[in-house]
Design an enzyme around this catalytic site. Structure first.
Site, short mmCIF file in Angstrom:
data_model
loop_
_atom_site.label_atom_id
_atom_site.label_comp_id
_atom_site.label_asym_id
_atom_site.label_seq_id
_atom_site.Cartn_x
_atom_site.Cartn_y
_atom_site.Cartn_z
N SER A 103 -31.02 60.21 50.04
CA SER A 103 -30.56 61.61 49.95
C SER A 103 -30.80 62.15 48.55
O SER A 103 -30.79 61.39 47.57
CB SER A 103 -29.07 61.68 50.27
OG SER A 103 -28.54 62.95 49.97
N TYR A 109 -20.40 59.05 50.09
CA TYR A 109 -21.76 59.16 50.63
C TYR A 109 -22.80 59.06 49.53
O TYR A 109 -23.75 58.28 49.62
CB TYR A 109 -21.91 60.47 51.39
CG TYR A 109 -23.27 60.64 52.03
CD1 TYR A 109 -23.60 59.94 53.19
CD2 TYR A 109 -24.23 61.48 51.47
CE1 TYR A 109 -24.85 60.09 53.78
CE2 TYR A 109 -25.47 61.64 52.05
CZ TYR A 109 -25.78 60.93 53.21
OH TYR A 109 -27.02 61.06 53.78
N LYS A 135 -25.63 56.02 48.84
CA LYS A 135 -27.07 56.25 48.85
C LYS A 135 -27.71 55.87 47.52
O LYS A 135 -28.85 55.41 47.47
CB LYS A 135 -27.37 57.72 49.19
CG LYS A 135 -27.08 58.08 50.64
CD LYS A 135 -28.00 57.34 51.61
CE LYS A 135 -27.86 57.84 53.03
NZ LYS A 135 -28.78 57.16 53.97
#
Length: 268
Positions: free
Chosen positions: A151, A185, A189
């Site tokens: 991401s 999150y 990542k």
């Protein structure tokens, strides 16, 4: 099947994973794609939708049950591919989840642990275990490729910029009433990016082309907020599928071992 590259995509029943399957079956190149889904019923729904969207294709798609947080599920999926083909040409670690929300800053200290542990278990550990399980099948391929889907919010340089957070200045005071933005999150990542680099160095002597792909700011159902993401400027998920297809089909081979963006390389 001899002329088809064998591909497995985790978390492929929706979002970027689904769009990657769609992009590949739209290609003139033939693939046999294992559509990985934690839920068989949702995977069957995805297959039906693909048949409607792309009724004519040189490729074939097969549903496979795989939950990247379940070791037995991963092992069983490995056996399915091994028994059917004895190799895997392309593994795309796409499965991901968001457990962060706007209420994480409260008196429930244990919630921080749950958010991070659940997020890492899917996004980081899940990709690690899945990759380790499938490495023998990748090494049986003549042209193995290994992809990790990351991401833009995993970039340290991007989030070290003075405009962080991009949606506005945080108000003073504690606990924060603002939306502070996906701590679990984005850190999972960032950790995935390091795993990717590790696998790149581990497998490059065996000829495995390893990539990390950052598909862009897209309005997926990750976090169940696609409409909010669109208002913030997110594009549709099919953009991500096309970016991943360029990596699968060799158009970005000069950038092996890097984080691939639609236009260029994502900084660390």
């Amino acid at each position: 099947m001899a002329d088809k590259q064998i591909v497995l995509i985790t978390g492929a029943n929706k979002g970027i994973g689904f769009e990657t399957v769609k992009a590949l079956i739209e290609s003139p190149k033939p693939y046999h794609i294992f559509l990985g889904s934690r839920s068989l019923s949702r995977g069957e729904d995805a297959l039906a939708k693909l048949n409607e969207l792309v009724p004519q294709t040189a490729s074939t798609v097969e549903l496979i049950q795989i939950d990247v947080t379940d070791d037995d599920s991963i092992t069983k999926a490995t056996e399915v591919v091994k028994n059917k083909f004895g190799k895997l040409d392309i593994l795309i670690n796409n499965a991901g989840a968001v457990f962060d929300n706007t209420t994480q800053f409260n008196d429930d200290i244990g919630k921080f642990r749950r958010v991070l542990n659940d997020t890492y278990n899917t996004n980081t550990t899940g990709a690690q275990v899945t990759t380790a399980a499938f490495v023998p099948l990748l090494l049986a391929s003549k042209e193995p490729r290994l992809l990790f889907i990351t991401s833009g919010i995993a970039s340290f340089i991007g989030f070290g910029a003075p405009f962080f957070p991009p949606w506005g200045k945080l108000s003073a005071g504690w606990p924060k009433k603002d939306f502070v933005g996906f701590q679990g999150y984005k850190s999972s990542k960032a950790a995935l990016n390091m795993l990717f680099l590790s696998w790149h160095h581990i497998l490059k002597e065996e000829g495995v082309k390893t990539f990390c792909v950052s598909p862009g700011f897209l309005a997926t159902n990750l976090g169940n907020q696609p409409d909010i993401l669109r208002k913030l400027g997110a594009r549709e998920p099919d953009v991500g599928g096309q970016v991943i297809r360029t990596v699968v089909e060799g158009q970005r081979d000069a950038d092996v071992g890097k984080v691939i963006m639609e236009n260029g390389i994502q900084p660390w």
